[in-house]
Enzyme design. Sequence first.
Site, PDB file in Angstrom:
ATOM      1  N   ALA A   1       0.935  -1.204   0.154  1.00 33.96           N
ATOM      2  CA  ALA A   1      -0.014  -0.015  -0.179  1.00 33.96           C
ATOM      3  C   ALA A   1       1.362   1.585   0.271  1.00 33.96           C
ATOM      4  CB  ALA A   1      -0.893  -0.132   1.075  1.00 33.96           C
ATOM      5  N   GLY A   2       1.866   1.776  -0.580  1.00 37.06           N
ATOM      6  CA  GLY A   2       2.949   2.485  -0.677  1.00 37.06           C
ATOM      7  C   GLY A   2       2.807   2.798  -1.779  1.00 37.06           C
TER       8      GLY A   2
ATOM      9  N   PHE B   1      16.497  19.083 -11.348  1.00 42.59           N
ATOM     10  CA  PHE B   1      16.788  18.263 -10.758  1.00 42.59           C
ATOM     11  C   PHE B   1      17.942  17.485 -11.809  1.00 42.59           C
ATOM     12  CE2 PHE B   1      14.604  15.256  -7.843  1.00 42.59           C
ATOM     13  CZ  PHE B   1      14.890  15.599  -6.596  1.00 42.59           C
TER      14      PHE B   1
ATOM     15  N   ASP C   1      10.444  -8.520  -0.368  1.00 41.39           N
ATOM     16  CA  ASP C   1       9.144  -9.112   0.010  1.00 41.39           C
ATOM     17  C   ASP C   1       8.656 -10.534  -1.626  1.00 41.39           C
ATOM     18  OD1 ASP C   1       9.812  -9.460   1.884  1.00 41.39           O
ATOM     19  OD2 ASP C   1       7.846  -8.872   3.126  1.00 41.39           O
TER      20      ASP C   1
ATOM     21  N   GLN D   1      21.223   2.077  -6.492  1.00 40.22           N
ATOM     22  CA  GLN D   1      21.856   3.305  -6.074  1.00 40.22           C
ATOM     23  C   GLN D   1      22.153   3.474  -5.029  1.00 40.22           C
ATOM     24  OE1 GLN D   1      19.332   7.354  -7.187  1.00 40.22           O
ATOM     25  NE2 GLN D   1      19.883   6.538  -9.187  1.00 40.22           N
TER      26      GLN D   1
ATOM     27  N   HIS E   1      23.393   6.389  -2.430  1.00 42.97           N
ATOM     28  CA  HIS E   1      23.422   8.083  -2.232  1.00 42.97           C
ATOM     29  C   HIS E   1      24.561   8.649  -1.508  1.00 42.97           C
ATOM     30  CE1 HIS E   1      22.416  11.719  -1.590  1.00 42.97           C
ATOM     31  NE2 HIS E   1      20.820  12.171  -2.435  1.00 42.97           N
TER      32      HIS E   1
ATOM     33  N   LEU F   1      18.934  10.125   5.014  1.00 41.03           N
ATOM     34  CA  LEU F   1      19.579  11.161   3.381  1.00 41.03           C
ATOM     35  C   LEU F   1      19.339  12.927   3.721  1.00 41.03           C
ATOM     36  CD1 LEU F   1      18.599   9.800   0.099  1.00 41.03           C
ATOM     37  CD2 LEU F   1      17.697  12.215   0.457  1.00 41.03           C
TER      38      LEU F   1
ATOM     39  N   GLU G   1      20.751  16.499  -1.945  1.00 44.34           N
ATOM     40  CA  GLU G   1      21.732  17.330  -2.854  1.00 44.34           C
ATOM     41  C   GLU G   1      21.578  18.915  -2.147  1.00 44.34           C
ATOM     42  OE1 GLU G   1      20.150  14.665  -4.826  1.00 44.34           O
ATOM     43  OE2 GLU G   1      22.481  13.784  -5.563  1.00 44.34           O
TER      44      GLU G   1
ATOM     45  N   ARG H   1      25.766  11.295  -8.661  1.00 46.67           N
ATOM     46  CA  ARG H   1      26.006  10.359  -7.192  1.00 46.67           C
ATOM     47  C   ARG H   1      27.264   9.421  -7.462  1.00 46.67           C
ATOM     48  NH1 ARG H   1      19.419   9.395  -6.238  1.00 46.67           N
ATOM     49  NH2 ARG H   1      19.173  11.566  -5.851  1.00 46.67           N
TER      50      ARG H   1
ATOM     51  N   HIS I   1      20.238   3.511  -1.670  1.00 47.23           N
ATOM     52  CA  HIS I   1      19.387   4.349  -1.575  1.00 47.23           C
ATOM     53  C   HIS I   1      17.902   3.548  -2.525  1.00 47.23           C
ATOM     54  CE1 HIS I   1      17.145   8.162  -1.905  1.00 47.23           C
ATOM     55  NE2 HIS I   1      17.615   8.416  -3.497  1.00 47.23           N
TER      56      HIS I   1
ATOM     57  N   GLU J   1       8.598  -0.064  -7.200  1.00 45.83           N
ATOM     58  CA  GLU J   1       9.735   0.265  -7.382  1.00 45.83           C
ATOM     59  C   GLU J   1      10.063  -2.043  -6.963  1.00 45.83           C
ATOM     60  OE1 GLU J   1      12.494   2.134  -4.069  1.00 45.83           O
ATOM     61  OE2 GLU J   1      14.320   0.671  -4.267  1.00 45.83           O
TER      62      GLU J   1
ATOM     63  N   ARG K   1      18.605   5.434 -12.017  1.00 44.02           N
ATOM     64  CA  ARG K   1      17.097   6.311 -11.639  1.00 44.02           C
ATOM     65  C   ARG K   1      18.020   7.571 -12.331  1.00 44.02           C
ATOM     66  NH1 ARG K   1      13.548   8.542  -7.882  1.00 44.02           N
ATOM     67  NH2 ARG K   1      15.431   7.511  -6.164  1.00 44.02           N
TER      68      ARG K   1
HETATM   69  C1  LIG Z   1      14.816   9.262   1.083  1.00 47.53           C
HETATM   70  C2  LIG Z   1      14.334   8.575  -0.255  1.00 47.53           C
HETATM   71  C3  LIG Z   1      13.559  10.266  -1.006  1.00 47.53           C
HETATM   72  C4  LIG Z   1      13.187   9.574  -2.270  1.00 47.53           C
HETATM   73  N1  LIG Z   1      12.927  10.699  -2.615  1.00 47.53           N
HETATM   74  C5  LIG Z   1      12.366  10.228  -4.082  1.00 47.53           C
HETATM   75  C6  LIG Z   1      11.981  11.662  -4.850  1.00 47.53           C
HETATM   76  O1  LIG Z   1      12.533  12.574  -4.837  1.00 47.53           O
HETATM   77  N2  LIG Z   1      11.546  11.042  -6.359  1.00 47.53           N
HETATM   78  C7  LIG Z   1      11.095   9.854  -6.581  1.00 47.53           C
HETATM   79  O2  LIG Z   1      10.840  10.136  -7.250  1.00 47.53           O
HETATM   80  N3  LIG Z   1      11.632   9.151  -5.932  1.00 47.53           N
HETATM   81  C8  LIG Z   1      12.010   9.225  -4.923  1.00 47.53           C
HETATM   82  N4  LIG Z   1      12.897   7.977  -4.095  1.00 47.53           N
HETATM   83  C9  LIG Z   1      12.232   6.831  -4.485  1.00 47.53           C
HETATM   84  C10 LIG Z   1      10.308   6.280  -4.231  1.00 47.53           C
HETATM   85  O3  LIG Z   1      10.611   7.010  -2.934  1.00 47.53           O
HETATM   86  C11 LIG Z   1       9.913   4.317  -4.116  1.00 47.53           C
HETATM   87  O4  LIG Z   1      11.004   3.747  -5.243  1.00 47.53           O
HETATM   88  C12 LIG Z   1       8.961   4.740  -4.173  1.00 47.53           C
HETATM   89  O5  LIG Z   1       8.124   5.388  -3.040  1.00 47.53           O
HETATM   90  C13 LIG Z   1       8.267   2.713  -3.502  1.00 47.53           C
HETATM   91  O6  LIG Z   1       6.886   3.269  -3.839  1.00 47.53           O
HETATM   92  P1  LIG Z   1       6.017   1.155  -3.438  1.00 47.53           P
HETATM   93  O7  LIG Z   1       4.972   1.758  -3.942  1.00 47.53           O
HETATM   94  O8  LIG Z   1       7.088   0.957  -4.832  1.00 47.53           O
HETATM   95  O9  LIG Z   1       7.153   0.929  -2.738  1.00 47.53           O
HETATM   96  P2  LIG Z   1       6.729   1.467  -0.432  1.00 47.53           P
HETATM   97  O10 LIG Z   1       6.621   2.779  -0.903  1.00 47.53           O
HETATM   98  O11 LIG Z   1       7.567   0.989  -0.473  1.00 47.53           O
HETATM   99  O12 LIG Z   1       5.204   0.411  -0.091  1.00 47.53           O
HETATM  100  C14 LIG Z   1       5.342  -1.206   0.167  1.00 47.53           C
HETATM  101  C15 LIG Z   1       4.159  -1.518   0.200  1.00 47.53           C
HETATM  102  O13 LIG Z   1       4.468  -3.100   0.538  1.00 47.53           O
HETATM  103  C16 LIG Z   1       4.228  -3.643   1.219  1.00 47.53           C
HETATM  104  N5  LIG Z   1       4.679  -4.677   2.077  1.00 47.53           N
HETATM  105  C17 LIG Z   1       5.803  -4.878   1.764  1.00 47.53           C
HETATM  106  N6  LIG Z   1       6.219  -6.485   1.604  1.00 47.53           N
HETATM  107  C18 LIG Z   1       4.939  -6.742   2.278  1.00 47.53           C
HETATM  108  C19 LIG Z   1       4.438  -8.655   2.323  1.00 47.53           C
HETATM  109  N7  LIG Z   1       4.894  -9.160   2.583  1.00 47.53           N
HETATM  110  N8  LIG Z   1       3.219  -8.571   2.837  1.00 47.53           N
HETATM  111  C20 LIG Z   1       2.383  -7.241   2.351  1.00 47.53           C
HETATM  112  N9  LIG Z   1       3.113  -6.743   2.301  1.00 47.53           N
HETATM  113  C21 LIG Z   1       3.900  -6.062   2.234  1.00 47.53           C
HETATM  114  C22 LIG Z   1       4.284  -2.814   2.401  1.00 47.53           C
HETATM  115  O14 LIG Z   1       3.544  -2.637   3.705  1.00 47.53           O
HETATM  116  C23 LIG Z   1       4.121  -1.458   2.039  1.00 47.53           C
HETATM  117  O15 LIG Z   1       2.832  -1.200   1.846  1.00 47.53           O
HETATM  118  C24 LIG Z   1      13.038   8.255  -2.565  1.00 47.53           C
HETATM  119  C25 LIG Z   1      13.503   6.646  -2.067  1.00 47.53           C
HETATM  120  C26 LIG Z   1      13.741   7.697  -0.463  1.00 47.53           C
HETATM  121  C27 LIG Z   1      13.951   5.391  -0.217  1.00 47.53           C
END
Ligand SMILES: Cc1cc2nc3c(=O)[nH]c(=O)nc-3n(C[C@H](O)[C@H](O)[C@H](O)COP(=O)(O)OP(=O)(O)OC[C@H]3O[C@@H](n4cnc5c(N)ncnc54)[C@H](O)[C@@H]3O)c2cc1C
Lengths: 614, 298
Positions: A11-12, A113, A214, A233, A235, A245, A248, A281, A346, A370, A381
């Site tokens: 739920a990201g 950027f 996972d 990547q 950082h 983090l 930059e 980076r 990162h 991701e 990236r």
């Molecule tokens: C510090 C930081 C700064 C960043 N800044 C930027 C930026 O400025 N611009 C940009 O474009 N990108 C940025 N990124 C990258 C970007 O934020 C991430 O790649 C992205 O948010 C990932 O989103 P997601 O929905 O794929 O995963 P996540 O948001 O990590 O969500 C994963 C979800 O999966 C669930 N999950 C995982 N495993 C299981 C399981 N086994 N069973 C059930 N649920 C599970 C978790 O509960 C969670 O809800 C940044 C990353 C970081 C770490």
Amino acid sequence: MYEHDVIVVGAGGAGLRAAIAADEAGADVAIVSKLHPVRSHTGAAEGGINAALRDADSWEDHAYDTMKGSDYLGDAPAIETLCQDSPYEVIQLEHWGMAFSREEDGRVSQRPFGGLSFPRTTYAGAETGHQLLHTLYEQLVKRGIQVYDEWYVMNLAVTDEERPEDRHCHGVVAYDVQTSEVAGFKARDGVILATGGPGQAFDHTTNAVSCTGDGQAMAYRAGVPLEDMEFIQFHPTTLPSTGVLISEGVRGEGGILYNEEGERFMYERGYANNDGELASRDVVSRAELTEVNEGRGIEDEYVHLDMRHLGEDRIMDRLENILHLAEDFEGADGIEEPMPVKPGQHYAMGGIETDENGETCVGGLYAAGECACASVHGANRLGGNALPELIVLGKRAGYHAAGKEIEEAKVETGKRGEYETATIDSPVELGEGGSPGDAVADGGAVAAGGSADPDTLLEQTVESERQRVDELQSGEDGIHHSEVRSKVQETMTDHVNVFREEEGLKQALRDIREARDEYENVRVMDPSKTFNTDLLQTIETQNLLDLAEAITVGALARKEFRGAHWRAEAQERKDDEWLKHTLLSWNDGSPELWYRPVILEGENKTYEPKVRSY
Amino acid sequence: MSTQPPQHEHEESPADGVDDAESTPPAQQRREDAKADKRSRDAQRQAEADDAAKRDEPTRHIKVFRYDPEIEGKQEPRFDDFHVPFEKGMTVLDALIYARDQYDPSLTFRHSCRQAVCGSDAFFVNGDQRLGCKTQLSELDDPVRIEPLPHQEVVKDLVVDMDHFYEEMEAVDPYFDPDETPDGELEEQRQSRENREKVKMSTRCIWCGACFSSCNIAAGDNQYLGPAALNKAYRFAMDDREGESRKTERLETIEQEHGVWRCQTQFSCTNVCPKDIPLTEHIQELKREAVKKNLKFW
Ligand SMILES: Cc1cc2nc3c(=O)[nH]c(=O)nc-3n(C[C@H](O)[C@H](O)[C@H](O)COP(=O)(O)OP(=O)(O)OC[C@H]3O[C@@H](n4cnc5c(N)ncnc54)[C@H](O)[C@@H]3O)c2cc1C
Ligand code: SF4
Ligand code: FES
């Protein structure tokens, strides 16, 4: 057993967007997530979301920048889809009320950027990810979409035909963290993995402790190849004790890096005579590590990032949030003293192989965000390109899984179309490595008949996962998962970091082999059936073993320097040989390496590889 | 009461090979080695901690609330003591992670981001609601008492049931719902910088529940919406993009019996909010807006 048309795991940003799309397409959709949605790591993103919104900009320019940034390892159809759809998706977020920063005329602000030819990064202060995550969650609540939160997905229910391309996914099996119930979730139409990155494979990362890859490990074991896993990547400026983090922005405003001897090493040691602290980076990360390795690091661990000379006023005005970060998470006062920083893992460019609609080679199984690799980032990236991926590809996966018609994908998945097989030069056996192991504790292959009907398949998967839980919690003696996990994290940071050389990579594979063998005797120490985080982390550790191995295998195979991947033995990009994706298939426990050519033909043009210099 | 001896019980028991391990002697040998290795590392760690204490190197003393409804010995709530080697920059969360990984794997608490954005780790630390990851140990006196958030049901150790908090958050229609949206897919709604600035702080909430737990009124009135939910309502009611009719509906929601008028401006929520959201001010402003609206209708 629970049953829905579409099950979204995670739920990201990606999972929420996928669920909303599936709902819009008329499906009965539910999210299963180990964290409550607003706890997801998307909330940590600061910088912004790239989208070509303005007349002077175009999706074509965004695509060109992205392809160049990817060091020509991105697939053009995926990149072009990302760049074409991003403006619509960003404005959609605006229509859903996201609190973007604004221009004087009330329009969404954009800023420059790294690697972008136009200031096209939309943002919401220094908390873009937080705003995006909450805006999407609000829309989820508005639509009444069901969330099973604090349910940990342990495995996928996938049929076991010989070829992964003939298999089908009928649902998932999850563990209720509060009660320890193991239950099946049947998906009538599709399962979408949106589980985030595998940052915890390294011991120093900007990723949350929940980022254990996972979904990648589950898809891999079900037969879906992992693509381009070696591209990680790093950082250059993260706080040493937590990995938080430091953006930059500090170097952009004039922050300076010093080693223990007080040298401004980026210049004085000749790492980047032109750009100094503002070099890319990877260059800055390697410079910092060289300083530390050669004994000029502070406490043999980090370097200093100094912004004191900017003066309190300028710091308070432009970099106030950095002051708070350094103070809250490192106990350092950036106005009075230099801040300690070091490189940290990162972002993972690779992941579950999908096409630009999020579909994998296994029927009914999708991935977005991701955890997936479409591939839009290739070897590197660009900042601000991950968040658009979540919303663009999350939405497409949601639509597709719900059966809504969208254009046919141009990117191939699985062993179809053009590909070449390869051998792995590993000093040890990989995967299950021939050792009989304990399939249950390992969460091994699902023992279901290929023709089993979906209900039987789910029941069998639930049963084997129940046994796995019992097994992990029973027995007198065993090793604690944290020992295994540290071993993997340490070797990854020592050998599969910004510096990669053949012998080190082989050593990492040996260490991972050892860790795998130890894991066979792992035991959960907490006997509780209530909120057993010890159990969950033990399972996550197993996933990290698979992913660490996949990253290292890719890094060992790829004898060139491209994007984020650097090899001591081959310090140049080799387009004759390596304009191809690395793919690793689990192959029932004996991992198999193969390659697929990169697609450089776009809608209206072919991208010609050029030197990636800025 | 102390769980200090880091030597795990199982380590004393003879290392009998488990199930099919016997059929693969080399692997078993590796495992045996690994176990021996671990035993010696554990012993070493203990020795180091003892040494550090003797040499007077800084260690910190944390007292952690323990409870597990179904584990004998933990059914009665108790406090466990852990002594954790201190390093500069160490947070309360770091100390808990150390205690869990080195001494007692059953120690349970939510945490994820380690950077004050996920809102998982609000605890009651030396008598205040604070985020574990955002609280430096150096600011606190020994022993550092770490308890679950007060006024919420404890699930296990430091984990509390958040359902009630989530229900209140969701009771205020916590989603953007404008009177009208632009026709064009690429046409954005305009928002002035001033208006964005006005709602900015309110959008920073990370749903940690610290404010709710600190509030006496919420403790006494189970149906009181509470500071975080009212702040959420403020976030939308004050956003010019939504339009007047929606704003009126929102004010009606927060004006109900268990809404804004319950707040007695004690500022406890504002004091504990890790995101520095001026919660009490926002609630006061909602009260004023509600009064203005009512005046219009009368
Ligand atoms: C510090 C930081 C700064 C960043 N800044 C930027 C930026 O400025 N611009 C940009 O474009 N990108 C940025 N990124 C990258 C970007 O934020 C991430 O790649 C992205 O948010 C990932 O989103 P997601 O929905 O794929 O995963 P996540 O948001 O990590 O969500 C994963 C979800 O999966 C669930 N999950 C995982 N495993 C299981 C399981 N086994 N069973 C059930 N649920 C599970 C978790 O509960 C969670 O809800 C940044 C990353 C970081 C770490
Ligand atoms: S308002 Fe502040 S204290 Fe309350 S839940 Fe939100 S972030 Fe936490
Ligand atoms: S761990 Fe996320 S807020 Fe503290």
